[in-house]
Design a protein around this motif. Structure first.
Motif, mmCIF file in Angstrom:
data_model
loop_
_atom_site.group_PDB
_atom_site.id
_atom_site.type_symbol
_atom_site.label_atom_id
_atom_site.label_comp_id
_atom_site.label_asym_id
_atom_site.label_seq_id
_atom_site.Cartn_x
_atom_site.Cartn_y
_atom_site.Cartn_z
ATOM 1 N N ALA A 5 -7.769 1.083 -71.292
ATOM 2 C CA ALA A 5 -9.203 0.869 -71.072
ATOM 3 C C ALA A 5 -9.966 1.281 -72.322
ATOM 4 O O ALA A 5 -10.099 2.476 -72.610
ATOM 5 C CB ALA A 5 -9.670 1.671 -69.859
ATOM 6 N N ARG A 6 -10.429 0.307 -73.055
ATOM 7 C CA ARG A 6 -11.103 0.595 -74.336
ATOM 8 C C ARG A 6 -12.460 1.266 -74.136
ATOM 9 O O ARG A 6 -12.931 1.978 -75.031
ATOM 10 C CB ARG A 6 -11.300 -0.703 -75.127
ATOM 11 N N ASP A 7 -13.091 1.011 -72.994
ATOM 12 C CA ASP A 7 -14.421 1.567 -72.774
ATOM 13 C C ASP A 7 -14.392 2.913 -72.035
ATOM 14 O O ASP A 7 -15.420 3.460 -71.675
ATOM 15 C CB ASP A 7 -15.272 0.587 -71.969
ATOM 16 N N SER A 8 -13.181 3.458 -71.834
ATOM 17 C CA SER A 8 -13.043 4.727 -71.119
ATOM 18 C C SER A 8 -13.306 5.907 -72.043
ATOM 19 O O SER A 8 -13.085 5.842 -73.262
ATOM 20 C CB SER A 8 -11.635 4.838 -70.525
ATOM 21 N N THR A 9 -13.782 6.998 -71.443
ATOM 22 C CA THR A 9 -13.959 8.236 -72.211
ATOM 23 C C THR A 9 -12.642 8.988 -72.378
ATOM 24 O O THR A 9 -12.562 9.952 -73.142
ATOM 25 C CB THR A 9 -14.967 9.165 -71.506
ATOM 26 N N VAL A 10 -11.583 8.548 -71.659
ATOM 27 C CA VAL A 10 -10.270 9.184 -71.771
ATOM 28 C C VAL A 10 -9.598 8.710 -73.052
ATOM 29 O O VAL A 10 -9.476 7.502 -73.283
ATOM 30 C CB VAL A 10 -9.387 8.842 -70.551
ATOM 31 N N PRO A 11 -9.156 9.610 -73.934
ATOM 32 C CA PRO A 11 -8.503 9.203 -75.184
ATOM 33 C C PRO A 11 -7.296 8.305 -74.927
ATOM 34 O O PRO A 11 -6.620 8.419 -73.896
ATOM 35 C CB PRO A 11 -8.087 10.546 -75.807
ATOM 36 N N LEU A 12 -7.013 7.413 -75.878
ATOM 37 C CA LEU A 12 -5.918 6.454 -75.717
ATOM 38 C C LEU A 12 -4.580 7.166 -75.514
ATOM 39 O O LEU A 12 -3.746 6.727 -74.713
ATOM 40 C CB LEU A 12 -5.851 5.531 -76.933
ATOM 41 N N VAL A 13 -4.366 8.268 -76.235
ATOM 42 C CA VAL A 13 -3.094 8.973 -76.107
ATOM 43 C C VAL A 13 -2.907 9.502 -74.687
ATOM 44 O O VAL A 13 -1.804 9.442 -74.125
ATOM 45 C CB VAL A 13 -2.984 10.106 -77.156
ATOM 46 N N ASP A 14 -3.998 9.983 -74.070
ATOM 47 C CA ASP A 14 -3.903 10.466 -72.689
ATOM 48 C C ASP A 14 -3.669 9.318 -71.718
ATOM 49 O O ASP A 14 -2.936 9.464 -70.728
ATOM 50 C CB ASP A 14 -5.177 11.221 -72.312
#
Length: 466
Positions: A5-14
């Protein structure tokens, strides 16, 4: 394999770690299967190879996958699950003091922690925002990952001493030893001051964890009744004559569990008895900062001659910040340092730097002022709701975190606490707070959690049914 999810506040690694973990957990990635290479997964999820490397490293550390030299990454093979299930099927912890302490330390969103000793999480975050951690690694004289001096972080001891002087307690940095919360302070003092069989005075009711700590040192607990204005002075003097105690552990301000504070006359008389009978007074002041207006402390009157002063920032900044301290005269300070080294070597530079940073900017003072206002409001609301349910309180309003309420005689409190557990409510039975094994019809309430309508309704129905 999956999308991020590119628009998520969760970092990509997580996100990668979570998606892979879920695929493994649900059997979509079976044990032993090989995962895509770093570059291949990076192309599939449109992330950098560095992000995938970080994610794979975290998954290896968590035991979800394993790295095989020259071959890549594979889903870990897990041992049979039956032994794990047996371990997780823990028995009922029961209703004793240690069980209450464990329940208070267990974070469960579905439980109403009416008997807990901790403030709500969102109340504590104001004192220690995320920026504090960022500042710790920039520009400090002391690096938070280096060893801590056994006596404690020098700048923190300076701050503590300055605050004590503001409260009228004559103490310098050399009089301060930091500890892992007040609990370690009590344990160190018991090791130094007491021997098996010694008589030790404690307030009744009083702090239940302290009772268990002292019993572990095989001393004799001599209960002294606690009233709204302080310990019962006649009972205290009679106990001194009969038992010749080695120490008296007491809370002058915002007593746990009653919320009362001792007046000046009681403080002077207690110190007079300490002088006459030669016992040490351990003053537990972990809630003292919440006291509204001028306060009288034993250490303020005594100047650390007979009083050993214990404080902590764990209750008001956050339970994970196990930082307390002892203020004492020089000879005892050296003994405390020696005992501390023999038990834990030293404190945590990281935790002590964190507390120092919170104290340094004035944020702590504002945080405590907000807590006082919140607690006063919640105290009124909680007391009104609990009284409407049938809980009885003394006329003295008290202050701080706790209310001490009486359940009608017709209601067995043990059964009430067990039924409350079935309704996801934690109640703290009064008997746990009594070294004399009295207070059976009392409950300790945390005002921050005790205005809850489900709690009030449960108590109303339970007391009415009895």
């Amino acid at each position: 394999m999956f999308e991020l999810a590119r628009d998520s506040t969760v970092p990509l690694v997580d996100q990668i770690c979570e998606r892979v973990t879920q695929l493994v957990r649900h059997g979509q990635l079976p044990a032993g299967v090989r995962l895509p290479s770093i570059r291949k997964l990076a192309r599939q999820v449109r992330a950098s190879p560095f992000t995938v490397v970080d994610a794979y490293d975290r998954l290896v550390a968590r035991g979800v996958i394993e790295s095989r030299a020259g071959r890549g990454f594979f889903v870990m093979r897990r041992p049979p699950s039956a032994p794990l299930a047996a371990i997780e099927a823990l028995p009922d912890l029961g209703s004793d003091a240690l069980a209450l302490a464990q329940f208070c330390l267990t974070q469960r969103a579905d439980v109403i922690p009416a008997g807990s000793g901790f403030l709500p999480e969102n109340w504590l975050l104001e004192a220690a925002p995320g920026g504090v951690l960022a500042r710790l690694v920039r520009g400090r004289r002391t690096q938070p990952w280096l060893p801590c001096e056994p006596q404690g972080l020098p700048e923190l001891r300076e701050q503590i001493a300055s605050r004590l002087v503001q409260n009228g307690i004559a103490a310098g940095p050399a009089n301060i030893v930091t500890t892992y919360g007040a609990s370690q302070a009590f344990d160190l003092l018991a090791r130094i001051l007491l021997a098996p069989g010694d008589a030790v005075l404690v307030e009744d009711p009083g702090y239940f964890v302290l009772f268990e700590q002292l019993r572990a040192h095989h001393v004799r607990l001599i209960p002294v009744p606690r009233h709204a204005d302080g310990p019962d002075l006649e009972a205290l003097e009679a106990a001194c004559r009969a038992h010749r105690p080695r120490a008296f552990f007491m809370q002058t301000l915002l007593h746990n569990p009653t919320g009362s504070s001792a007046d000046a006359a009681h403080c002077h008389r207690i110190l007079s008895l300490a002088e006459q009978y030669g016992f040490a007074v351990v003053e537990d002041d972990v809630y003292g900062d919440l006291h509204e207006g001028p306060a009288v402390r034993l250490a303020q009157i005594d100047g650390l001659r007979h009083v050993i002063y214990v404080g902590s920032y764990t209750k008001l900044i956050g339970p994970a910040l196990r930082v307390g301290y002892v203020a004492a005269e020089g000879a005892l300070v050296m003994q405390l340092i020696e005992r501390k080294v023999l038990t834990v070597l030293s404190g945590s530079t990281l935790l002590e730097c964190f507390v120092s940073e919170v104290l340094d900017g004035g944020r702590y003072k504002k945080h405590v002022e907000r807590l006082r206002l919140r607690l006063a409001r919640m105290r009124r609301d909680a007391r009104a709701g609990l009284e409407s349910a049938g809980i009885e309180f003394d006329s003295a309003p008290g202050e701080g975190i706790f209310l001490w309420g009486r359940v009608p005689d017709a209601v067995p409190v043990d059964g009430l606490a067990r039924r409350a557990r079935d309704h996801s409510i934690l109640l703290a039975r009064g008997a746990l707070f009594s070294a004399a094994e009295s207070c059976n019809q009392w409950l300790r309430f945390n005002v921050a959690h005790s205005a809850s309508p489900p709690l009030v309704e449960f108590l109303r129905e339970s007391l009415r049914a009895a």
